[in-house]
Design an enzyme around this catalytic site. Sequence first.
Site, mmCIF file in Angstrom:
data_model
loop_
_atom_site.group_PDB
_atom_site.id
_atom_site.type_symbol
_atom_site.label_atom_id
_atom_site.label_comp_id
_atom_site.label_asym_id
_atom_site.label_seq_id
_atom_site.Cartn_x
_atom_site.Cartn_y
_atom_site.Cartn_z
ATOM 1 N N CYS A 115 0.819 -1.226 0.000
ATOM 2 C CA CYS A 115 0.000 0.000 0.000
ATOM 3 C C CYS A 115 0.846 1.267 0.000
ATOM 4 O O CYS A 115 0.375 2.326 -0.386
ATOM 5 C CB CYS A 115 -0.945 -0.004 1.192
ATOM 6 S SG CYS A 115 -2.162 -1.306 1.040
ATOM 7 N N HIS A 262 -3.820 7.002 1.153
ATOM 8 C CA HIS A 262 -4.003 5.681 0.563
ATOM 9 C C HIS A 262 -5.405 5.207 0.938
ATOM 10 O O HIS A 262 -5.826 5.321 2.088
ATOM 11 C CB HIS A 262 -2.941 4.709 1.094
ATOM 12 C CG HIS A 262 -3.346 3.279 0.924
ATOM 13 N ND1 HIS A 262 -3.709 2.773 -0.299
ATOM 14 C CD2 HIS A 262 -3.489 2.268 1.821
ATOM 15 C CE1 HIS A 262 -4.041 1.498 -0.143
ATOM 16 N NE2 HIS A 262 -3.925 1.172 1.131
ATOM 17 N N ASN A 292 -9.919 -0.911 -2.112
ATOM 18 C CA ASN A 292 -8.494 -0.666 -1.850
ATOM 19 C C ASN A 292 -7.687 -1.264 -3.011
ATOM 20 O O ASN A 292 -7.643 -2.480 -3.174
ATOM 21 C CB ASN A 292 -8.126 -1.324 -0.516
ATOM 22 C CG ASN A 292 -6.645 -1.213 -0.174
ATOM 23 O OD1 ASN A 292 -5.823 -0.904 -1.021
ATOM 24 N ND2 ASN A 292 -6.311 -1.494 1.074
HETATM 25 N N1 ACO Z 1 -19.003 -9.461 6.190
HETATM 26 C C1 ACO Z 1 -19.649 -9.714 7.354
HETATM 27 N N2 ACO Z 1 -18.982 -9.985 8.495
HETATM 28 C C2 ACO Z 1 -17.662 -10.002 8.453
HETATM 29 C C3 ACO Z 1 -16.928 -9.752 7.274
HETATM 30 C C4 ACO Z 1 -17.659 -9.495 6.106
HETATM 31 N N3 ACO Z 1 -17.069 -9.221 4.923
HETATM 32 N N4 ACO Z 1 -15.611 -9.838 7.548
HETATM 33 C C5 ACO Z 1 -15.496 -10.104 8.844
HETATM 34 N N5 ACO Z 1 -16.722 -10.217 9.410
HETATM 35 C C6 ACO Z 1 -17.075 -10.502 10.802
HETATM 36 C C7 ACO Z 1 -15.963 -11.194 11.541
HETATM 37 O O1 ACO Z 1 -16.038 -12.590 11.345
HETATM 38 C C8 ACO Z 1 -16.243 -10.785 12.954
HETATM 39 O O2 ACO Z 1 -17.310 -11.579 13.448
HETATM 40 P P1 ACO Z 1 -17.321 -12.073 14.985
HETATM 41 O O3 ACO Z 1 -17.377 -10.824 15.804
HETATM 42 O O4 ACO Z 1 -18.562 -12.907 15.053
HETATM 43 O O5 ACO Z 1 -16.043 -12.826 15.159
HETATM 44 C C9 ACO Z 1 -16.788 -9.367 12.833
HETATM 45 O O6 ACO Z 1 -17.234 -9.244 11.481
HETATM 46 C C10 ACO Z 1 -15.756 -8.295 13.116
HETATM 47 O O7 ACO Z 1 -14.557 -8.613 12.406
HETATM 48 P P2 ACO Z 1 -13.276 -7.695 12.476
HETATM 49 O O8 ACO Z 1 -12.212 -8.273 11.613
HETATM 50 O O9 ACO Z 1 -12.959 -7.434 13.913
HETATM 51 O O10 ACO Z 1 -13.840 -6.363 11.814
HETATM 52 P P3 ACO Z 1 -13.243 -4.916 11.869
HETATM 53 O O11 ACO Z 1 -14.196 -4.025 12.531
HETATM 54 O O12 ACO Z 1 -11.822 -4.892 12.364
HETATM 55 O O13 ACO Z 1 -13.210 -4.518 10.326
HETATM 56 C C11 ACO Z 1 -11.647 -4.347 8.529
HETATM 57 C C12 ACO Z 1 -12.443 -5.274 9.429
HETATM 58 C C13 ACO Z 1 -12.608 -3.564 7.669
HETATM 59 C C14 ACO Z 1 -10.757 -5.201 7.661
HETATM 60 C C15 ACO Z 1 -10.796 -3.365 9.363
HETATM 61 O O14 ACO Z 1 -10.148 -4.050 10.394
HETATM 62 C C16 ACO Z 1 -9.744 -2.630 8.564
HETATM 63 O O15 ACO Z 1 -10.052 -1.842 7.693
HETATM 64 N N6 ACO Z 1 -8.465 -2.812 8.896
HETATM 65 C C17 ACO Z 1 -7.353 -2.048 8.264
HETATM 66 C C18 ACO Z 1 -7.171 -2.385 6.814
HETATM 67 C C19 ACO Z 1 -5.941 -1.670 6.308
HETATM 68 O O16 ACO Z 1 -5.709 -0.500 6.569
HETATM 69 N N7 ACO Z 1 -5.081 -2.362 5.580
HETATM 70 C C20 ACO Z 1 -3.827 -1.746 5.171
HETATM 71 C C21 ACO Z 1 -3.730 -1.617 3.770
HETATM 72 S S1 ACO Z 1 -3.918 -3.141 2.920
HETATM 73 C C22 ACO Z 1 -2.324 -3.565 2.295
HETATM 74 O O17 ACO Z 1 -1.319 -3.051 2.699
HETATM 75 C C23 ACO Z 1 -2.250 -4.702 1.350
#
Ligand code: ACO
Length: 335
Positions: A115, A262, A292
């Site tokens: 990223c 980003h 993304n």
């Molecule tokens: N649809 C429905 N439910 C989902 C999904 C989905 N697509 N994905 C996960 N869940 C569920 C999980 O199973 C979990 O359920 P549980 O509570 O029953 O266990 C719940 O939703 C919460 O999951 P989390 O992973 O804790 O969700 P979070 O609020 O953290 O959001 C996300 C996830 C959007 C990925 C977030 O953490 C995020 O944006 N993180 C940063 C991403 C980022 O900046 N990446 C860097 C760049 S990428 C790169 O460098 C390649």
Amino acid sequence: MYNSKITGLGYYVPDNIVTNADLTKMMDTSDEWIQERTGIQERRWIVEGSEDTSSVMGAKASRIAIERAGLTKDDIDFIIFATLSPDYYFPGGGVQLQEMLDLKTVGALDVRNQCSGFVYSLSVADQFIKTGMYKNILVVGAEFHSGGLDKTDRGRGVTVIFGDGAGAAILSRCEDNNKGILSSHLFSEGKHAQELTVISPSIKHWVPAILAANDESDESYFPYMNGTFVFKHAVVRFSEAIVAGLQANSLQASDINMLIPHQANLRISQFVQKKFGLRDDQVYNNIMKYGNTTAASIIIALSEAWEKGKIKDNDIVVLAAFGSGFTWGSVIIRW
Ligand code: ACO
């Protein structure tokens, strides 16, 4: 020492729009969950059988950028290509761009900073221009994510976020010392490498071994992300990188005309916007449409913002990125 400035911008995204509703047919997810957590409404995914790959999309974006810079292909001195989804394991995509664009046999460098790839690439290009070694560098970020994602329930935490696309910029020597790239700041913290990664295939876990194991539970060749952990680090590191750039140039947050973060997650962008007290018109986001696109995301957003007339002469434009590695950084430009 010379200054460098962006003289041409272009981007390309595949035509195929995949909405959140489309994803609900592949995995257990919902439009509400995706929009609430990430702001994403749709993304572009290459359709099977298409000619598009990271290099092909990169070449399409490059042709636009070269033309807009008022250059021809023979004016390009050097290629820098950032992607985490190259067409081949090796060689990297830079040489493919050289061939597809029929460029002279100039050097081609591949950047593997995910990223942060575009911010790193721009910084490297800036150094080459500053020293006088090159005059016009083609800087490309491109990603073909959709071919490598787990489109089942198992992958839903990662798959819904990523989109395909490419952007290109021409960085050129600039005679005006007050314009162009003012600074770049790059950082990394490898102890978190495994929090956002694709492990296989690697030399230690090579394809024959994967096939021989025939293990359906092996997820090592799909992206893994510890989302909450990454999110917490992202908001801190984005801010630190921006502060480092502002301080180096004796600028205040109020001097920023346009922040292009980003496009990792709209919630991260909104957090950063709030922290620096920026208005909506001072931050450009398009993750809602494209998801993304990793190394391509900043350059696609920058191109789009420029096309819409949102970036004007003399504006202070801040680019900031954080991602896998972890790596992060910022570039500050006086347009
Ligand atoms: N649809 C429905 N439910 C989902 C999904 C989905 N697509 N994905 C996960 N869940 C569920 C999980 O199973 C979990 O359920 P549980 O509570 O029953 O266990 C719940 O939703 C919460 O999951 P989390 O992973 O804790 O969700 P979070 O609020 O953290 O959001 C996300 C996830 C959007 C990925 C977030 O953490 C995020 O944006 N993180 C940063 C991403 C980022 O900046 N990446 C860097 C760049 S990428 C790169 O460098 C390649």
